[in-house]
Design an enzyme around this catalytic site. Structure first.
Site, PDB file in Angstrom:
ATOM      1  N   GLY A  53       0.860  -1.184   0.000  1.00 30.28           N
ATOM      2  CA  GLY A  53       0.000   0.000   0.000  1.00 30.28           C
ATOM      3  C   GLY A  53       0.893   1.229   0.000  1.00 30.28           C
ATOM      4  O   GLY A  53       1.852   1.305  -0.779  1.00 30.28           O
ATOM      5  N   GLU A  54       0.643   2.145   0.891  1.00 24.07           N
ATOM      6  CA  GLU A  54       1.441   3.359   0.985  1.00 24.07           C
ATOM      7  C   GLU A  54       1.952   3.449   2.429  1.00 24.07           C
ATOM      8  O   GLU A  54       1.181   3.626   3.361  1.00 24.07           O
ATOM      9  CB  GLU A  54       0.570   4.571   0.624  1.00 24.07           C
ATOM     10  N   SER A  55       3.245   3.311   2.592  1.00 23.83           N
ATOM     11  CA  SER A  55       3.803   3.137   3.935  1.00 23.83           C
ATOM     12  C   SER A  55       3.544   4.336   4.844  1.00 23.83           C
ATOM     13  O   SER A  55       3.276   4.159   6.041  1.00 23.83           O
ATOM     14  CB  SER A  55       5.300   2.845   3.866  1.00 23.83           C
ATOM     15  N   CYS A  85       6.190  -5.293   0.410  1.00 21.58           N
ATOM     16  CA  CYS A  85       6.358  -3.948  -0.134  1.00 21.58           C
ATOM     17  C   CYS A  85       6.257  -2.903   0.983  1.00 21.58           C
ATOM     18  O   CYS A  85       7.180  -2.763   1.771  1.00 21.58           O
ATOM     19  CB  CYS A  85       5.372  -3.695  -1.270  1.00 21.58           C
ATOM     20  N   ARG A 114      12.925   3.462   0.755  1.00 20.06           N
ATOM     21  CA  ARG A 114      11.567   3.554   0.209  1.00 20.06           C
ATOM     22  C   ARG A 114      11.607   3.963  -1.267  1.00 20.06           C
ATOM     23  O   ARG A 114      12.414   4.790  -1.671  1.00 20.06           O
ATOM     24  CB  ARG A 114      10.786   4.571   1.046  1.00 20.06           C
ATOM     25  N   ILE A 143       6.293  -3.049  -7.405  1.00 19.34           N
ATOM     26  CA  ILE A 143       5.490  -1.853  -7.683  1.00 19.34           C
ATOM     27  C   ILE A 143       5.913  -0.759  -6.709  1.00 19.34           C
ATOM     28  O   ILE A 143       5.637  -0.845  -5.512  1.00 19.34           O
ATOM     29  CB  ILE A 143       3.984  -2.148  -7.530  1.00 19.34           C
ATOM     30  N   ARG A 144       6.605   0.252  -7.202  1.00 19.73           N
ATOM     31  CA  ARG A 144       7.147   1.324  -6.330  1.00 19.73           C
ATOM     32  C   ARG A 144       7.826   0.702  -5.114  1.00 19.73           C
ATOM     33  O   ARG A 144       7.583   1.095  -3.968  1.00 19.73           O
ATOM     34  CB  ARG A 144       6.033   2.286  -5.900  1.00 19.73           C
ATOM     35  N   HIS A 184       5.380  -8.313  -4.334  1.00 26.47           N
ATOM     36  CA  HIS A 184       3.998  -8.619  -3.976  1.00 26.47           C
ATOM     37  C   HIS A 184       3.648 -10.067  -4.321  1.00 26.47           C
ATOM     38  O   HIS A 184       3.056 -10.325  -5.375  1.00 26.47           O
ATOM     39  CB  HIS A 184       3.040  -7.689  -4.729  1.00 26.47           C
ATOM     40  N   GLU A 186       1.339 -11.786  -3.262  1.00 26.05           N
ATOM     41  CA  GLU A 186      -0.110 -11.992  -3.207  1.00 26.05           C
ATOM     42  C   GLU A 186      -0.798 -11.756  -4.551  1.00 26.05           C
ATOM     43  O   GLU A 186      -1.986 -12.076  -4.695  1.00 26.05           O
ATOM     44  CB  GLU A 186      -0.735 -11.079  -2.140  1.00 26.05           C
TER      45      GLU A 186
END
Length: 204
Positions: A53-55, A85, A114, A143-144, A184, A186
């Site tokens: 997600g977004e840390s 991630c 990051r 992804i990022r 990821h 998942e």
């Protein structure tokens, strides 16, 4: 072990990120996945997944919901955890290139950078050799994504980028019962990382 050893109860931190995909993978591995949003729910789980997600958003929400210190304590007390991630970033003891007010959980003795691979447009896939997992190389989706710049002496390096500009960068680690990947697992349908984590939880 709180639940059935054959079907451990594994929480998925359900504040932000790809929660549903982890639910599906854990269920296929024989675990009982449950969402975690409150401190009281920590007492009912045998392990915890921190999703991508977004840390910085996850960090802020952990603080807002008063989950940060209780989760740090559970990790210190030996709660098995897996972060993918953004989850890897949250489990680090030091994070580079993040907001000055961002918090992390000190679950693994490592320094993580990051967005190390670049922006969303720099997302990529590659095949990784993953130590301790049989069945040949694993397709990994970044992804990022972060990478690990420093792994402490008690941290086992499980996978590194095999080629390209980032060759040799660490992208999967384990310290005791805490596991982290910068990719990821998942989203690919390959259940081997989730099976590894479920087995870690079963062994307590």
């Amino acid at each position: 072990m709180l639940g059935d050893v054959n079907q451990p109860t594994i929480g998925v931190l359900a504040l932000q990120g790809d929660v549903r995909e982890h639910f599906s993978a854990l269920a296929e591995c024989g675990a009982k996945p449950v969402g975690v949003r409150r401190v009281s729910e920590f007492d009912a789980i045998d392990g915890l997944v921190i999703p991508g997600g977004e840390s910085t958003a996850i960090s802020r929400l952990l603080t807002v919901f008063d989950l940060l210190e209780p989760l740090r304590k559970r990790l210190r007390d030996g709660l098995p955890a897996f972060g993918s991630c953004a989850g890897m970033i949250m489990l680090a003891s030091e994070v580079l290139d993040t907001r000055p007010d961002a918090e992390h959980l000190d679950g693994i003795d490592m320094t993580v950078r990051r967005n190390a691979f670049g922006r969303q447009v720099d997302s990529f896939e590659t095949d990784l050799d993953f130590a301790g997992i049989e069945g040949g190389p694993m397709r990994a989706v970044f992804i990022r994504a972060p990478w690990v710049e420093r792994a402490g002496s008690g941290v086992e390096v499980l996978a590194t980028v095999p080629h390209g500009p980032a060759a040799g960068r660490i992208v999967a680690v384990r310290q005791r019962s805490v596991l982290a990947t910068s990719f990821h697992p998942e989203v690919t349908g390959d259940l081997r990382v989730h099976k590894l984590f479920t087995d870690i939880v079963r062994k307590g």
